[in-house]
Design an enzyme around this catalytic site. Structure first.
Site, PDB file in Angstrom:
ATOM      1  N   ASP A  88       0.853  -1.181   0.000  1.00  0.00           N
ATOM      2  CA  ASP A  88       0.000   0.000   0.000  1.00  0.00           C
ATOM      3  C   ASP A  88       0.890   1.232   0.000  1.00  0.00           C
ATOM      4  O   ASP A  88       1.844   1.317   0.786  1.00  0.00           O
ATOM      5  CB  ASP A  88      -0.916   0.009   1.225  1.00  0.00           C
ATOM      6  CG  ASP A  88      -2.086  -0.958   1.080  1.00  0.00           C
ATOM      7  OD1 ASP A  88      -2.162  -1.641   0.037  1.00  0.00           O
ATOM      8  OD2 ASP A  88      -2.907  -1.028   2.005  1.00  0.00           O
ATOM      9  N   HIS A 238       3.753  -1.962   3.655  1.00  0.00           N
ATOM     10  CA  HIS A 238       3.644  -0.556   3.278  1.00  0.00           C
ATOM     11  C   HIS A 238       4.964  -0.066   2.695  1.00  0.00           C
ATOM     12  O   HIS A 238       6.030  -0.307   3.273  1.00  0.00           O
ATOM     13  CB  HIS A 238       3.239   0.298   4.474  1.00  0.00           C
ATOM     14  CG  HIS A 238       1.793   0.162   4.831  1.00  0.00           C
ATOM     15  ND1 HIS A 238       1.314  -0.895   5.577  1.00  0.00           N
ATOM     16  CD2 HIS A 238       0.712   0.931   4.522  1.00  0.00           C
ATOM     17  CE1 HIS A 238      -0.001  -0.764   5.714  1.00  0.00           C
ATOM     18  NE2 HIS A 238      -0.388   0.340   5.090  1.00  0.00           N
TER      19      HIS A 238
END
Length: 272
Positions: A88, A238
């Site tokens: 992400d 992430h």
């Protein structure tokens, strides 16, 4: 005055009961989502996982069958040692390039779910992801709580703006893969995504790696990502994480030594 004093006394007692109830409720939710306790299954709410046994897929708060009707997934049904690696991307702080370097070294395909500002601020990284064979997916334009969006118009705007930016940068149509910000979702907006031609992807393995000023140590990262890896895992990391940038080369090597291979999300078979 006696009545006023009595009201104040009972008011304090009621406040204490209310506070105790709130703390107990929040504690229960924490246990439900992050320990070995069973999680309630429902295709509506906040995405949560419960790991019962190392090396095995976790239970989630929505079953594969509940998600399947919306073209949504959180793992593969395979028993083969396959990993689907996803990232992400909320903002760029210098860690995405080394992540891409490690992926290129190991010839590992990944999916990068991006928000609007990441696209507009980092066209060169988007082009590199695309050129190196990675999927660039839709993480919404402004990263809102999508479960609170009730109209098709507002939902379509969040995804549509990302599609437009991606096409402006690459000249290509965006792959219609969607990840709800923070894992917050409702059946209504899962259906909206499906109606727009999107597949929704949650995850079956992640760890707390998104706090820039409180990054996990290498040892903490390996403890979660090595012990909890399982066949058919959709892994969420992430790209903002300095720990992920530091360990990814070694992490991929360790997973390979454990017998795992890597596939792109577009090779994901439907979960059982």
């Amino acid at each position: 005055m006696k009545h006023l004093s009595l009201y104040k006394k009972w008011g304090k007692i009621l406040l204490l009961f209310a506070a105790a109830f709130f703390i107990g409720t929040m504690g229960a939710k924490t246990v439900e989502h992050f320990t070995g306790e069973a999680v309630q299954t429902a295709a509506d709410g906040n995405w949560g996982l419960s790991f019962q046994e190392d090396g095995q897929p976790p239970a989630a708060n929505a079953t594969a069958d509940e998600l399947k009707q919306f073209d949504a997934f959180y793992k593969s049904g395979t028993e083969d040692k396959v990993i689907y690696l996803t990232f992400d991307c909320g903002y760029e702080n210098g860690n995405t390039a080394p992540i891409l370097d490690a992926l290129k070294k190991h010839k590992v395909p990944a999916a990068f779910f991006v928000v609007g500002n990441f696209l507009s601020d980092n066209p060169d990284l988007i082009k590199r992801m695309n050129d190196e064979g990675h999927i660039v997916g839709n993480h919404t334009y402004t990263h809102p709580d999508m479960s609170k969006i009730s109209t098709k118009e507002a939902f379509s705007e969040e995804l549509g703006k990302v599609e437009t930016l991606y096409k402006d940068i690459t000249g290509e149509e965006m792959t219609k893969y969607y990840r709800p910000p923070q894992g917050k979702y409702s059946e209504g907006n899962l259906q909206m995504a499906k109606d727009m031609g999107y597949k929704t992807f949650f995850w079956s393995l992640a760890y707390v790696d998104w706090y820039q000023d409180d990054q996990p140590t290498k040892e903490e990262a390996f403890d979660k990502l090595l012990n909890r890896i399982h066949p058919g895992a959709i892994v969420l990391l992430h790209s903002t994480s300095s720990t992920n940038a530091e360990i990814l080369d070694e992490l991929l090597t360790k997973w390979e030594e454990m017998g795992y291979t890597f596939q792109s999300l577009d090779k994901l078979p439907k979960a059982d």
